[in-house]
Design a protein around this motif. Structure first.
Motif, PDB file in Angstrom:
ATOM      1  N   THR A   1       0.821  -1.206   0.000  1.00  0.00           N
ATOM      2  CA  THR A   1       0.000   0.000   0.000  1.00  0.00           C
ATOM      3  C   THR A   1       0.859   1.262   0.000  1.00  0.00           C
ATOM      4  N   MET A   2       1.890   1.276   0.825  1.00  0.00           N
ATOM      5  CA  MET A   2       2.749   2.455   0.922  1.00  0.00           C
ATOM      6  C   MET A   2       3.568   2.657  -0.343  1.00  0.00           C
TER       7      MET A   2
ATOM      8  N   ALA B   1       1.201   4.168  -2.774  1.00  0.00           N
ATOM      9  CA  ALA B   1       0.851   5.544  -2.379  1.00  0.00           C
ATOM     10  C   ALA B   1       1.950   6.503  -2.807  1.00  0.00           C
TER      11      ALA B   1
ATOM     12  N   TRP C   1       4.993   8.565   1.677  1.00  0.00           N
ATOM     13  CA  TRP C   1       4.352   7.386   2.262  1.00  0.00           C
ATOM     14  C   TRP C   1       5.261   6.158   2.231  1.00  0.00           C
TER      15      TRP C   1
ATOM     16  N   SER D   1       7.107   2.153  -9.355  1.00  0.00           N
ATOM     17  CA  SER D   1       7.388   3.442  -8.711  1.00  0.00           C
ATOM     18  C   SER D   1       8.663   4.094  -9.217  1.00  0.00           C
TER      19      SER D   1
ATOM     20  N   VAL E   1      -5.143   2.570  -9.628  1.00  0.00           N
ATOM     21  CA  VAL E   1      -5.182   3.085  -8.261  1.00  0.00           C
ATOM     22  C   VAL E   1      -6.075   4.317  -8.184  1.00  0.00           C
ATOM     23  N   GLN E   2      -5.930   5.221  -9.158  1.00  0.00           N
ATOM     24  CA  GLN E   2      -6.747   6.445  -9.136  1.00  0.00           C
ATOM     25  C   GLN E   2      -8.235   6.131  -9.334  1.00  0.00           C
TER      26      GLN E   2
ATOM     27  N   THR F   1      -9.364   4.499  -5.848  1.00  0.00           N
ATOM     28  CA  THR F   1      -9.130   5.222  -4.594  1.00  0.00           C
ATOM     29  C   THR F   1      -9.194   6.738  -4.732  1.00  0.00           C
TER      30      THR F   1
ATOM     31  N   HIS G   1      -6.671   8.447  -5.535  1.00  0.00           N
ATOM     32  CA  HIS G   1      -5.295   8.901  -5.273  1.00  0.00           C
ATOM     33  C   HIS G   1      -4.525   8.971  -6.585  1.00  0.00           C
TER      34      HIS G   1
ATOM     35  N   ALA H   1      -1.593   8.471  -7.987  1.00  0.00           N
ATOM     36  CA  ALA H   1      -0.303   7.839  -7.693  1.00  0.00           C
ATOM     37  C   ALA H   1       0.777   8.282  -8.677  1.00  0.00           C
TER      38      ALA H   1
ATOM     39  N   VAL I   1       2.085  11.771  -7.637  1.00  0.00           N
ATOM     40  CA  VAL I   1       2.893  11.661  -6.416  1.00  0.00           C
ATOM     41  C   VAL I   1       4.241  11.034  -6.730  1.00  0.00           C
ATOM     42  N   ARG I   2       4.222   9.981  -7.528  1.00  0.00           N
ATOM     43  CA  ARG I   2       5.481   9.316  -7.895  1.00  0.00           C
ATOM     44  C   ARG I   2       6.398  10.272  -8.652  1.00  0.00           C
TER      45      ARG I   2
END
Length: 387
Positions: A21-22, A25, A29, A84, A97-98, A101, A103, A105, A108-109
């Motif tokens: 999960t982290m 994320a 995270w 990642s 993921v988006q 959730t 999010h 990702a 963020v990455r």
């Protein structure tokens, strides 16, 4: 209460899912996930005490499936890490993921600091060592079960260490705590030297063992029957997969994770057998390995902690291993002891009294003489003084 003794081993999978999960994320995270995993083990073992229960579990099939589940879990963790450090959105994972959730990702990455990639390597390598090597250790002892052996070898391929299935079972368990065993660290040895020495000697030992097997069965060394060669090709296939997903850079990051995972195994070998001596004429007994019964380590590592019983009876499945509270004890739970081992001055300060106490309380007369020789060669002042 019996159900609990099945469920407690799912903490292993919970740790893996937390890491997964982290990693997905991303960004900070990943570092948070790494700190959380370390805290769960180090603080958990310090606070939760020991588990010395030995329940009789009547459904071993459930326990075996728990081990098998490590392969898809580790594959997902490594895939998440490779994603990642890859450009674009390999396999559409970020979009997935988006979608589920909300999010972002990918964003963020792409904004992540390089330091979080380093945290990702440490976390993923830790998972390769825990989610990979620990269940593989159990599975590759089941030489009568081809499914378990296959899953175990694939788990080991993530750390470039499929030879473990050969050397550990047929070499280490035979020669443990003697000078013939690559994984047993002599007194005074530095852990970083041990990682290199044990890796090289372990691979040489596995090659020799496999060569003898092939000759006995009438096969050539450089043939498809050679499990050492096949195993290394499994690891090459994983590196190729990482390159296909994210290019050469992603493959290089994965190699770093794999090497860290392999190093963790050798650090664990170091702390499980450091300074032990055994008269080769004496059968392996619980006193010939360092043990720990820390609760969190035991529940999340399939009782790897009960190493003294494992070496006395290597064929006993993990759920039936006994705690042996009178066996020689490590300085703490597994991650705590790993951390101590990685600081050599602290390691020798804490372990030298334990090793000398082992000589006094556990060694046979023949082993005390071996211990005196080992102490003289250790270059540790307290040990040489006791020689």
């Amino acid at each position: 209460m019996t159900l609990f003794h099945y469920l407690k081993y799912f903490l292993f999978h919970a740790i893996g899912l937390l890491a997964l999960t982290m990693l997905m994320a991303g960004g900070v995270w990943v570092t948070v996930g790494l700190v959380a995993v370390l805290a769960i083990y180090m603080v958990g073992d310090a606070v939760c005490g020991d588990d010395t229960s030995t329940p009789k579990l009547q459904h071993p099939g459930i326990l075996t499936v728990q081990l098998w589940m490590a392969l898809p879990l580790l594959s997902a963790i490594v895939l998440a890490f490779v994603w990642s450090v890859s450009p674009g959105d390999a396999l559409g994972l970020g979009a997935l993921v988006q979608q589920f959730t909300g999010h972002d990702a990918i964003a963020v990455r792409d904004a992540a600091h390089w330091g979080h990639h380093v945290s990702g390597v440490v976390l993923t390598g830790l998972m390769i060592g825990m989610i990979g090597t620990i269940p593989a250790h159990e599975l590759t002892h089941r030489t009568w079960d081809p499914v378990s052996m296959l899953i175990g070898r694939w788990l080991l391929a993530f750390s470039f260490d499929t030879v473990f299935a050969i050397e550990h079972v047929y070499g280490h368990h035979r020669y443990v705590s003697t000078t013939e065993d690559p994984a047993t660290a002599p007194r005074g040895r530095n852990v970083y030297f041990h990682v290199l020495a044990s890796t090289i000697k372990g691979n040489i030992s596995a090659w020799k063992i496999e060569k003898k097997r092939l000759k006995r069965e009438g096969h050539g060394v450089f043939t498809p029957f050679n499990a050492v060669i096949r195993g290394h090709l499994m690891s090459v296939l994983l590196v190729a997969g990482a390159a296909w997903l994210g290019g050469v850079q992603a493959a290089a990051w994965f190699v770093a994770c794999a090497l860290w995972g392999k190093a963790l195994l050798e650090i664990v070998n170091y702390m499980e057998h450091y300074g032990m001596v055994r008269d080769p004429a004496t059968p392996v007994q619980p006193r010939h390995s360092w043990n720990t019964n820390k609760r969190i380590s035991s529940w999340t590592m399939f009782n790897l902690t009960r190493h003294s019983h494992h070496h006395a009876q290597g064929e006993v499945p993990y759920q039936d291993l006994k705690p042996f509270p009178d066996a020689p004890m490590m300085v703490g739970g597994y991650l705590t002891t790993i951390a101590v081992a990685m600081v050599p001055p602290l390691w020798h300060k804490l372990m030298t009294p334990k090793v000398l106490a082992w000589d006094r309380d556990h060694a046979s007369a023949a082993e005390r003489e071996l211990a005196r020789q080992a102490n003289r060669q250790s270059h540790i002042p307290a040990m040489t003084a006791a020689a």
